[in-house]
Design a protein around this motif. Structure first.
Motif, PDB file in Angstrom:
ATOM      1  N   ILE B  62      24.019 -39.576   8.382  1.00 31.81           N
ATOM      2  CA  ILE B  62      24.335 -39.254   7.144  1.00 31.81           C
ATOM      3  C   ILE B  62      24.406 -40.090   6.195  1.00 31.81           C
ATOM      4  CG2 ILE B  62      26.521 -38.623   6.165  1.00 31.81           C
ATOM      5  CD1 ILE B  62      25.904 -36.335   8.002  1.00 31.81           C
ATOM      6  N   SER B  63      24.139 -41.318   6.650  1.00 36.88           N
ATOM      7  CA  SER B  63      24.024 -42.585   5.481  1.00 36.88           C
ATOM      8  C   SER B  63      23.838 -44.073   6.113  1.00 36.88           C
ATOM      9  CB  SER B  63      24.915 -43.009   5.061  1.00 36.88           C
ATOM     10  OG  SER B  63      26.058 -43.333   5.930  1.00 36.88           O
ATOM     11  N   ALA B  64      23.315 -44.737   5.588  1.00 43.00           N
ATOM     12  CA  ALA B  64      22.235 -46.223   5.669  1.00 43.00           C
ATOM     13  C   ALA B  64      23.005 -46.745   7.078  1.00 43.00           C
ATOM     14  CB  ALA B  64      22.461 -46.695   4.644  1.00 43.00           C
ATOM     15  N   VAL B  65      24.794 -46.400   6.534  1.00 42.24           N
ATOM     16  CA  VAL B  65      25.471 -47.553   7.616  1.00 42.24           C
ATOM     17  C   VAL B  65      25.480 -46.119   9.451  1.00 42.24           C
ATOM     18  CG1 VAL B  65      27.861 -45.760   6.923  1.00 42.24           C
ATOM     19  CG2 VAL B  65      27.614 -48.271   8.097  1.00 42.24           C
ATOM     20  N   ASP B  66      25.151 -45.373   9.158  1.00 42.09           N
ATOM     21  CA  ASP B  66      24.618 -44.756  10.449  1.00 42.09           C
ATOM     22  C   ASP B  66      23.598 -45.494  11.305  1.00 42.09           C
ATOM     23  OD1 ASP B  66      27.181 -43.426   9.762  1.00 42.09           O
ATOM     24  OD2 ASP B  66      26.382 -41.621   9.940  1.00 42.09           O
ATOM     25  N   ASN B  67      22.929 -45.630  10.194  1.00 42.25           N
ATOM     26  CA  ASN B  67      21.133 -45.783  10.808  1.00 42.25           C
ATOM     27  C   ASN B  67      21.515 -46.960  11.495  1.00 42.25           C
ATOM     28  OD1 ASN B  67      20.494 -43.875   9.460  1.00 42.25           O
ATOM     29  ND2 ASN B  67      19.385 -44.368   7.882  1.00 42.25           N
ATOM     30  N   MET B  68      21.890 -48.616  10.756  1.00 37.64           N
ATOM     31  CA  MET B  68      22.293 -49.521  11.267  1.00 37.64           C
ATOM     32  C   MET B  68      22.900 -49.590  12.796  1.00 37.64           C
ATOM     33  SD  MET B  68      24.491 -52.753   8.832  1.00 37.64           S
ATOM     34  CE  MET B  68      25.349 -51.731   8.215  1.00 37.64           C
ATOM     35  N   VAL B  69      23.941 -49.507  12.434  1.00 37.83           N
ATOM     36  CA  VAL B  69      25.088 -49.694  13.363  1.00 37.83           C
ATOM     37  C   VAL B  69      24.311 -48.714  14.724  1.00 37.83           C
ATOM     38  CG1 VAL B  69      27.537 -48.949  14.713  1.00 37.83           C
ATOM     39  CG2 VAL B  69      27.296 -49.469  12.132  1.00 37.83           C
ATOM     40  N   GLU B 544      11.644 -50.732   6.092  1.00 35.58           N
ATOM     41  CA  GLU B 544      12.374 -50.042   5.912  1.00 35.58           C
ATOM     42  C   GLU B 544      14.279 -50.320   6.096  1.00 35.58           C
ATOM     43  OE1 GLU B 544      12.719 -45.855   9.068  1.00 35.58           O
ATOM     44  OE2 GLU B 544      12.453 -47.795   9.689  1.00 35.58           O
ATOM     45  N   SER B 545      14.880 -50.493   4.786  1.00 39.80           N
ATOM     46  CA  SER B 545      15.987 -51.163   5.402  1.00 39.80           C
ATOM     47  C   SER B 545      16.726 -51.822   6.353  1.00 39.80           C
ATOM     48  CB  SER B 545      16.875 -51.377   3.423  1.00 39.80           C
ATOM     49  OG  SER B 545      17.903 -50.578   3.539  1.00 39.80           O
ATOM     50  N   GLU B 546      17.005 -50.566   6.876  1.00 41.23           N
ATOM     51  CA  GLU B 546      17.787 -50.873   7.683  1.00 41.23           C
ATOM     52  C   GLU B 546      16.905 -51.325   9.400  1.00 41.23           C
ATOM     53  OE1 GLU B 546      17.374 -47.792   6.344  1.00 41.23           O
ATOM     54  OE2 GLU B 546      17.394 -46.158   7.729  1.00 41.23           O
ATOM     55  N   GLY B 547      16.140 -51.602   9.431  1.00 44.75           N
ATOM     56  CA  GLY B 547      14.849 -51.818  10.471  1.00 44.75           C
ATOM     57  C   GLY B 547      15.233 -52.777  11.371  1.00 44.75           C
ATOM     58  N   LEU B 548      15.947 -53.522   9.918  1.00 46.25           N
ATOM     59  CA  LEU B 548      16.369 -54.877  10.498  1.00 46.25           C
ATOM     60  C   LEU B 548      17.179 -54.936  11.698  1.00 46.25           C
ATOM     61  CD1 LEU B 548      16.851 -58.566   8.797  1.00 46.25           C
ATOM     62  CD2 LEU B 548      18.630 -57.320   9.694  1.00 46.25           C
ATOM     63  N   PHE B 549      17.387 -54.209  11.882  1.00 48.72           N
ATOM     64  CA  PHE B 549      18.891 -53.891  12.219  1.00 48.72           C
ATOM     65  C   PHE B 549      18.572 -53.477  13.816  1.00 48.72           C
ATOM     66  CE2 PHE B 549      20.845 -53.337   8.765  1.00 48.72           C
ATOM     67  CZ  PHE B 549      21.205 -54.560   8.362  1.00 48.72           C
ATOM     68  N   LYS B 550      17.198 -52.484  13.720  1.00 50.04           N
ATOM     69  CA  LYS B 550      16.683 -51.920  15.080  1.00 50.04           C
ATOM     70  C   LYS B 550      15.840 -53.491  16.026  1.00 50.04           C
ATOM     71  CE  LYS B 550      15.567 -48.214  13.154  1.00 50.04           C
ATOM     72  NZ  LYS B 550      14.262 -46.519  13.151  1.00 50.04           N
ATOM     73  N   HIS B 551      15.920 -54.912  15.574  1.00 50.40           N
ATOM     74  CA  HIS B 551      15.170 -55.810  16.118  1.00 50.40           C
ATOM     75  C   HIS B 551      16.341 -56.860  16.569  1.00 50.40           C
ATOM     76  CE1 HIS B 551      11.072 -53.947  15.505  1.00 50.40           C
ATOM     77  NE2 HIS B 551      11.648 -53.459  14.435  1.00 50.40           N
ATOM     78  N   LEU B 552      17.873 -56.390  16.537  1.00 58.04           N
ATOM     79  CA  LEU B 552      18.449 -57.472  16.355  1.00 58.04           C
ATOM     80  C   LEU B 552      18.476 -58.233  18.182  1.00 58.04           C
ATOM     81  CD1 LEU B 552      20.719 -58.072  13.982  1.00 58.04           C
ATOM     82  CD2 LEU B 552      22.676 -56.615  14.966  1.00 58.04           C
ATOM     83  N   HIS B 553      18.434 -57.476  18.567  1.00 53.76           N
ATOM     84  CA  HIS B 553      18.627 -58.688  20.384  1.00 53.76           C
ATOM     85  C   HIS B 553      17.011 -60.282  19.938  1.00 53.76           C
ATOM     86  CE1 HIS B 553      15.259 -55.709  19.969  1.00 53.76           C
ATOM     87  NE2 HIS B 553      14.034 -56.429  21.521  1.00 53.76           N
ATOM     88  N   LEU B 554      16.667 -59.734  19.223  1.00 49.23           N
ATOM     89  CA  LEU B 554      15.836 -60.935  18.950  1.00 49.23           C
ATOM     90  C   LEU B 554      16.228 -61.952  18.114  1.00 49.23           C
ATOM     91  CD1 LEU B 554      12.053 -59.363  18.819  1.00 49.23           C
ATOM     92  CD2 LEU B 554      13.330 -60.236  20.680  1.00 49.23           C
ATOM     93  N   VAL B 555      17.455 -62.192  17.534  1.00 51.30           N
ATOM     94  CA  VAL B 555      18.359 -62.977  16.828  1.00 51.30           C
ATOM     95  C   VAL B 555      18.809 -63.590  17.288  1.00 51.30           C
ATOM     96  CG1 VAL B 555      20.070 -63.087  15.054  1.00 51.30           C
ATOM     97  CG2 VAL B 555      17.635 -60.806  14.550  1.00 51.30           C
ATOM     98  N   TYR B 556      19.001 -65.273  17.477  1.00 52.95           N
ATOM     99  CA  TYR B 556      20.215 -65.661  18.156  1.00 52.95           C
ATOM    100  C   TYR B 556      20.619 -66.910  17.414  1.00 52.95           C
ATOM    101  CZ  TYR B 556      15.745 -68.624  18.368  1.00 52.95           C
ATOM    102  OH  TYR B 556      14.403 -69.171  17.578  1.00 52.95           O
ATOM    103  N   PHE B 557      21.571 -68.214  17.385  1.00 49.85           N
ATOM    104  CA  PHE B 557      22.328 -68.936  16.958  1.00 49.85           C
ATOM    105  C   PHE B 557      21.439 -69.793  17.589  1.00 49.85           C
ATOM    106  CE2 PHE B 557      25.966 -65.947  16.713  1.00 49.85           C
ATOM    107  CZ  PHE B 557      26.257 -65.948  15.083  1.00 49.85           C
ATOM    108  N   ASP B 558      20.503 -70.442  16.001  1.00 50.49           N
ATOM    109  CA  ASP B 558      20.145 -72.005  16.640  1.00 50.49           C
ATOM    110  C   ASP B 558      21.390 -72.946  16.046  1.00 50.49           C
ATOM    111  OD1 ASP B 558      17.693 -73.645  16.739  1.00 50.49           O
ATOM    112  OD2 ASP B 558      16.939 -73.332  14.907  1.00 50.49           O
TER     113      ASP B 558
END
Lengths: 278, 559
Positions: B62-69, B544-558
């Motif tokens: 429905i909306s961008a937030v759906d795509n993100m989560v 894609e603005s929500e594209g970043l959220f499709k790669h969140l498994h690569l993110v970490y706290f440094d």
């Protein structure tokens, strides 16, 4: 007696200060087109969020409009909503309170339960529902606030009527065959006036605060019409870069409400019948 | 089932409640089981955003937030990479036949659903048929229009069964091979139709067979996906919690938990980022940008996006059914000033729906200049004359309308108020109204509005963006309800082509028509903006603005 009330009110220093401040604000609002230094509606995208200076005493808002002029015009909306809402609540409250207090019995029971019912609904919730269903705007705000405030007035009036009902002069009038309307308008209401006036003054202050709250939520006066509430709301987005917008809007709400409360205090003391004649 | 609240009252109460609660965000989970050998593992990321998701399910979108989560919870055959091209995700690779009408996907083996069941080609087949099912609400359906039998399968008066078709649109070859049969070459099919989440057949088959919409299933309360993070809990309008899925097929995600925190007021969200109550903020209010940029503890990434901000007009109803009125509305606006002053530093003035970072952008088209005289001439040509008060009239009716935007979108509210002044100067009677998100979205999508200041997310392939102006899509994405037979013809022709060089001239022509017609008063191209705790690293930014959220498994706290 009025002479005495006035004298006692004038002795109440804080109330007098409140009265003077309020007179200035009300007069400025009434004569807004003549006293506001700039056009309160004219936008100027090249001149937005300018800090206070000699041309714009209170600075300019996010649309380049003069904040002082908008506060003067906003006073019109805020005060008008306050007065009208207070009037509406008084008309309903006095009618219901009088009928209940005068007739007593089953009518009283019914009317006071209705009052209790309205009293038990959280004010903000009732207003939000009304605005959600009928849409925001000036008259809806008046109606909503009026509907929320009348039960308090009804209770005050009824309580006074109950006291008056057993006064000897009422029994005398009744014995002489006075009609109910004559009794209510000539004997009951004038004697219930003192607490009613105080109640109305305080409600006016509450109505202005509530209007500001509603406008802050975007449910009161609608742009581009200013009210103190929406000046505050529009200013809050720019608190970091242009704190003067919200600050001056808030200060005027504060001064006005404080003034009404001082006046209410002063009136309460000066109208108190237990003190009159002493 | 979730009942979408359509009352301002309820949402305001929620806002008040959320404001009261937002001061007490959760602290990092002390029970992180740290990986002794790799300090990148562990930690909770708290992501703040203005609204709750509609569905924890990738199909409705429905909306961008759906795509993100849903990007955390679910996974897709392909994902769009930083270069804008599709990369394999659940797929090993794929083959395209000579005539470009048969596409064979080879799926990864040993991929597991969050409940431990194996992922197979049957899940993909099930997902495609669910999207095609006319009983199911999905915005992905139009992107599958090139599949064999699309019209028969999606017929709302009694859809055909795949068994009745000569050629099935999807064929399961074996557990890990699936074939898509297209009725025509379609360059957009892989990036647009196959970059969407897959849903589990073993959990949903019975419900869909019973004719239910996805929103009516128990699955939406306890979703099971293939993504890097699995569902833990959802407190409606408050927060959603996810935990890493250790068996994720791209490798174990670094972050232990994602807490998705709903913060309806964006200035509160910026303050929460500043104080460390949240770690990540997407789409900060433009007024907050300069303040956030000054903070040492906050990093940001701002890049060209696909999104677009503008005034969408309902072209089906008067007065906006007249092109001259729409053009006059645009000439009357000093859009450069409005965009610069209210819509934020990162936004550039738009000439049409396709931003400059997309190959179909036409650089020869200039945005309309600010020309109030031209606006008056156009209104006069259209038969509007000013009355004694200067209000434009035609047949005794004033030129009056209401412009709406969302109650959270303070920058669009300000832009609307500024536009209101320009239009009032022209002699129009304009009301402004701020509306609760789901209420306005519902009316806007069904054509029950006059003018709305809306931000849209663009599609990675221009065909998707252009599709929003095709008369076939009036009830599915063409929110301006724009109908133009010449444009329809050009878009139909472009759809048949697969080479960019062949498609470009057609799209340039389409852009000329849209520029002339102004179904949308285009304001600005929206950049993608992300603001985050400086300790976070590993983000993959895509157009894609929500594209970043499709790669969140690569993110970490440094740290």
């Amino acid at each position: 007696m009025y002479q005495e009330v006035l004298e006692r009110f004038l002795r109440h220093k804080v109330a007098v200060v409140g009265g003077v401040a309020l007179c200035i604000i009300i007069l400025a609002a009434i004569f807004a087109p003549y006293v506001s230094p700039h056009d309160a509606f004219k936008q100027d995208i090249a001149n937005t969020r300018q800090p206070p200076d000699s041309t714009n005493l209170f600075g300019t808002d996010a649309f380049g409009r003069d904040v002082l002029s908008r506060i003067i015009w906003g006073g019109r909306v805020s005060l008008a909503i306050g007065f009208l809402a207070m009037l509406l609540s008084s008309v309903i409250g006095v009618t219901i309170g009088s009928l209940a207090g005068f007739y007593g019995g089953g009518a009283e029971w019914l009317l006071m339960r209705l009052t209790d019912m309205f009293y038990s609904i959280p004010a903000l919730l009732l207003i939000l529902i009304l605005v959600a269903v009928f849409g925001p705007g000036f008259w809806m705000t008046v109606l909503a606030i009026g509907l929320v405030f009348w039960p308090a007035t009804a209770r005050v009036v009824r309580a006074e009527f109950l006291k008056i009902r057993s006064e000897p002069y009422v029994e005398a009038a009744q014995a002489l065959g006075a009609s109910p309307s004559r009794l209510i308008f000539l004997h009951f209401l004038p004697n219930a006036m003192a607490p009613l006036i105080v109640q109305m003054t305080l409600q006016l202050a509450q109505a202005i605060v509530l209007e500001a709250g509603l406008s802050y939520l975007g449910l009161g006066a609608q742009p581009p019409f200013p009210s103190w509430g929406n000046i505050l709301a529009e200013g809050h987005m720019h608190l970091r870069t242009a704190p003067w917008i919200a600050t001056f809007g808030g200060v005027f709400i504060w001064i006005t409400v404080l003034s009404f409360n001082f006046i209410g205090d002063g009136l309460r003391d000066s109208l108190d019948p237990s003190l009159i004649g002493r | 089932m979730w009942k979408r609240s359509n009352s301002i009252a309820i949402s305001i109460m929620v806002i008040l409640l959320a404001m009261a609660l937002s001061g007490c965000g959760p602290a990092d989970d002390p029970a992180d089981d740290e990986e002794p050998d790799d300090p990148r593992y562990g930690g909770t990321i708290t992501i703040g955003y203005i609204s709750d998701v509609n569905y924890l399910n990738p199909i409705p979108r429905i909306s961008a937030v759906d795509n993100m989560v849903n990007a955390w919870l679910h996974d897709s055959l392909v994902v769009i990479g930083p270069d804008g091209d599709p990369q394999p995700r659940l797929a090993e690779d794929w083959d395209v036949s000579e005539d470009a009408q048969t596409i064979t996907f080879h799926l990864k083996e040993d991929v597991k659903w969050h409940d431990g069941n194996p992922f197979t080609a049957a899940d993909v087949e099930f997902t495609v048929y669910t999207i095609l099912n006319p009983n199911v609400e999905s915005t992905i359906r139009p992107h599958m229009a090139s599949l064999q039998g699309f019209a028969a399968l999606t017929d709302s008066d009694g859809p055909a069964s795949p068994d009745d078709l000569d050629v099935r649109p999807v064929e399961v070859i074996d557990d890990h091979t699936i074939q898509f049969n297209l009725s025509r070459p379609d360059a957009t099919f892989i990036p647009m139709a196959l970059s969407r989440g897959i849903i589990p057949r073993h959990l949903l088959e019975d419900d869909i067979a019973a004719g239910k919409d996805l929103s009516e299933t128990d699955y939406t309360l306890e979703p099971v996906g293939l993504g890097p993070f699995q569902f833990i809990e959802w407190s409606r309008d408050e927060r959603i919690v996810f935990e890493r899925f250790d068996d994720y097929h791209e490798g174990r995600p670094f972050l232990e938990r994602i807490v998705y925190e709903i913060i309806p007021d964006r200035s509160v969200a910026s303050a929460n980022l500043e104080t460390g109550d949240i770690d990540f903020l997407w789409e900060a209010a433009p007024a907050a940008w300069s303040g956030l940029m000054d903070l040492d503890q906050i990093d940001h990434d701002i890049s060209d996006g696909l999104g677009l901000s503008g005034v969408f007009l309902n072209t089906e109803e008067p007065p906006f059914d007249d092109r001259r009125v729409r053009q006059a509305m645009r000439y009357a606006l000093d859009m450069e000033a409005i965009v610069g002053e209210y819509l934020g530093d990162g936004m550039s003035l738009a000439s049409g729906p396709i931003p400059p970072n997309i190959w179909a952008h036409n650089p020869d088209i200039e945005p309309y200049p600010y020309d109030p005289t031209r606006a008056e001439e156009l209104l006069a040509e259209a038969g509007w004359t000013p009355d004694s008060d200067g209000v434009m009239q035609k047949d005794g009716e004033p030129l009056a309308f209401q412009i709406e935007t969302f109650d959270f979108a303070t920058e669009r509210q300000e832009a609307s108020i500024a536009a209101q002044e320009f239009w009032t100067d022209l002699g129009l009677e304009v009301d402004t109204r701020w509306v609760e998100t789901t209420v306005l979205l519902e009316r806007y999508n069904s054509g029950d509005y006059e003018a709305a200041w809306v931000n849209t997310t663009g599609d990675i392939d221009p065909a998707g963006t252009f599709g929003r102006f095709h008369s076939d899509n009036i009830d599915s994405g063409n929110t301006t309800r724009f109908s133009h037979s010449e444009l329809d013809g050009i878009l139909d022709e472009a759809r048949q082509l697969t080479e960019q060089e062949e498609r470009r001239p057609l799209y340039w022509e389409a852009l000329e028509i849209l520029h002339d017609e102004q179904p949308v008063l285009w304001a600005g191209y929206i950049p993608n903006d992300y603001w985050f705790n400086e300790d976070l690293t590993g983000f993959v930014v895509t157009p894609e603005s929500e594209g970043l959220f499709k790669h969140l498994h690569l993110v970490y706290f440094d740290r």
